[in-house]
Design a protein around this motif. Structure first.
Motif, PDB file in Angstrom:
ATOM      1  N   ARG A  91      -8.526  18.908   3.787  1.00  0.00           N
ATOM      2  CA  ARG A  91     -10.193  19.328   3.215  1.00  0.00           C
ATOM      3  C   ARG A  91     -10.262  19.369   1.794  1.00  0.00           C
ATOM      4  O   ARG A  91      -9.581  19.785   0.590  1.00  0.00           O
ATOM      5  N   TYR A  92     -11.796  18.411   1.535  1.00  0.00           N
ATOM      6  CA  TYR A  92     -12.012  18.004   0.000  1.00  0.00           C
ATOM      7  C   TYR A  92     -13.194  18.879  -0.643  1.00  0.00           C
ATOM      8  O   TYR A  92     -14.160  19.744   0.602  1.00  0.00           O
ATOM      9  N   PHE A  93     -12.983  18.869  -2.057  1.00  0.00           N
ATOM     10  CA  PHE A  93     -14.036  19.627  -2.307  1.00  0.00           C
ATOM     11  C   PHE A  93     -14.561  18.968  -4.029  1.00  0.00           C
ATOM     12  O   PHE A  93     -13.835  18.269  -4.428  1.00  0.00           O
ATOM     13  N   THR A  94     -16.228  19.097  -4.095  1.00  0.00           N
ATOM     14  CA  THR A  94     -16.440  19.021  -4.915  1.00  0.00           C
ATOM     15  C   THR A  94     -17.309  20.236  -5.777  1.00  0.00           C
ATOM     16  O   THR A  94     -17.900  20.192  -4.838  1.00  0.00           O
ATOM     17  N   MET A  95     -17.050  20.162  -7.755  1.00  0.00           N
ATOM     18  CA  MET A  95     -17.646  21.331  -7.213  1.00  0.00           C
ATOM     19  C   MET A  95     -18.575  20.424  -8.790  1.00  0.00           C
ATOM     20  O   MET A  95     -18.289  19.864  -9.445  1.00  0.00           O
ATOM     21  N   SER A 104     -15.415  20.121 -11.592  1.00  0.00           N
ATOM     22  CA  SER A 104     -14.070  19.547 -10.363  1.00  0.00           C
ATOM     23  C   SER A 104     -13.876  18.992  -8.794  1.00  0.00           C
ATOM     24  O   SER A 104     -15.137  19.068  -8.786  1.00  0.00           O
ATOM     25  N   GLU A 105     -12.830  18.882  -8.866  1.00  0.00           N
ATOM     26  CA  GLU A 105     -12.224  17.787  -7.414  1.00  0.00           C
ATOM     27  C   GLU A 105     -11.260  18.835  -6.977  1.00  0.00           C
ATOM     28  O   GLU A 105     -10.263  19.497  -7.888  1.00  0.00           O
ATOM     29  N   ALA A 106     -10.919  18.737  -5.711  1.00  0.00           N
ATOM     30  CA  ALA A 106      -9.926  19.042  -5.073  1.00  0.00           C
ATOM     31  C   ALA A 106      -9.326  18.777  -3.517  1.00  0.00           C
ATOM     32  O   ALA A 106     -10.705  18.817  -2.950  1.00  0.00           O
TER      33      ALA A 106
END
Length: 252
Positions: A91-95, A104-106
């Motif tokens: 699972r990927y994320f961007t803030m 941030s990216e995760a």
């Protein structure tokens, strides 16, 4: 899913740390909250999971920080998953801020558990449809590997008895607490004089209220402007429960 799921949060004062920016553990917490909200929105609710004796368990985090949100900021977190094998999902994320600036990216890795048997179980095709989309990954997390610590680099060791307030709905320690324990034991000169630009977490084993754990902190010096800390959380037998590695850069 045609596009990533989005959540919006307001940064409260209790979300920030001594540096007056969102704390590292709250970065992890809000990524976790967004994943939970995504699951709720597509029908895999807390009630459904409890009834079916199923649950999502995070195995790894790889978070890149470019800038930290501050008190009163509004942030948007987007998340989506990519198809992988049927036992684990990435699972990927961007803030981002309100204007699209990326804080941030995760990337994270998750398993879907049969909670009665405490074993991974396979995803359904329907799950793939509602959790995944074709958006490109923000970066390649590789195999989520963490650096190895060396005993000569040990700078602190602290014993902790787990409190009731540190557990979640299944009676186990909340994932965010491990990161908080690590941050609480970072030497003051690093925590106040540097900012974490990379956060990696590996979860190995659960622990419960009343258990005793040991947090060991190790430091690797890259140079005066960059340092790496490694925190190992172990049970009473010395077996690893969680490992957290942070890369810090000196503040300007």
């Amino acid at each position: 899913m045609e596009k990533p799921f989005e959540d919006v949060f307001y940064v409260h004062s209790h979300d920030t740390d001594m540096n007056a920016v969102m704390s590292i553990q709250n970065i992890v917490k809000y990524y976790m909250e967004t994943a939970i909200d995504h699951s709720e929105s597509v029908g895999y609710t807390f009630e459904w999971l409890a009834k079916e004796k199923r649950g999502w368990v995070v195995l790894n985090w790889f978070i890149k920080m470019y800038e930290y949100p501050k008190f009163t900021d509004n942030i948007k977190i987007s998340t989506w998953a990519k198809k992988g094998n049927s036992l684990q999902a990435t699972r990927y994320f961007t803030m981002e801020d309100e204007n699209g600036k990326v804080y941030s990216e995760a990337a994270s890795r998750w398993a879907f558990l049969d909670l009665a048997k405490r074993h991974p179980t396979r995803f359904t095709e329907e799950m793939y449809e509602v959790y995944t989309c074709d958006k490109e990954a923000p970066f390649d997390p590789g195999n989520f590997a963490l650096p190895k610590e060396k005993e000569e680099m040990l700078v602190s060791e602290k014993n902790i008895e787990i409190r009731r307030s540190e557990t979640d709905t299944n009676g186990h320690v909340n994932n965010v607490c491990y990161v908080q324990w690590a941050c609480d034991n970072i030497p003051d000169d690093i925590y106040s004089g540097y900012m974490a630009e990379e956060i990696r977490v590996l979860y190995r084993k659960e622990c419960r209220y009343g258990d005793n754990v040991t947090v060991k902190t190790y430091i690797t010096d890259y140079d005066d402007n960059k340092k790496q800390t490694i925190s190992s959380v172990n049970d009473v037998n010395g077996k690893p429960l969680c490992k957290i590695a942070l890369v810090w850069h000196r503040k300007n």
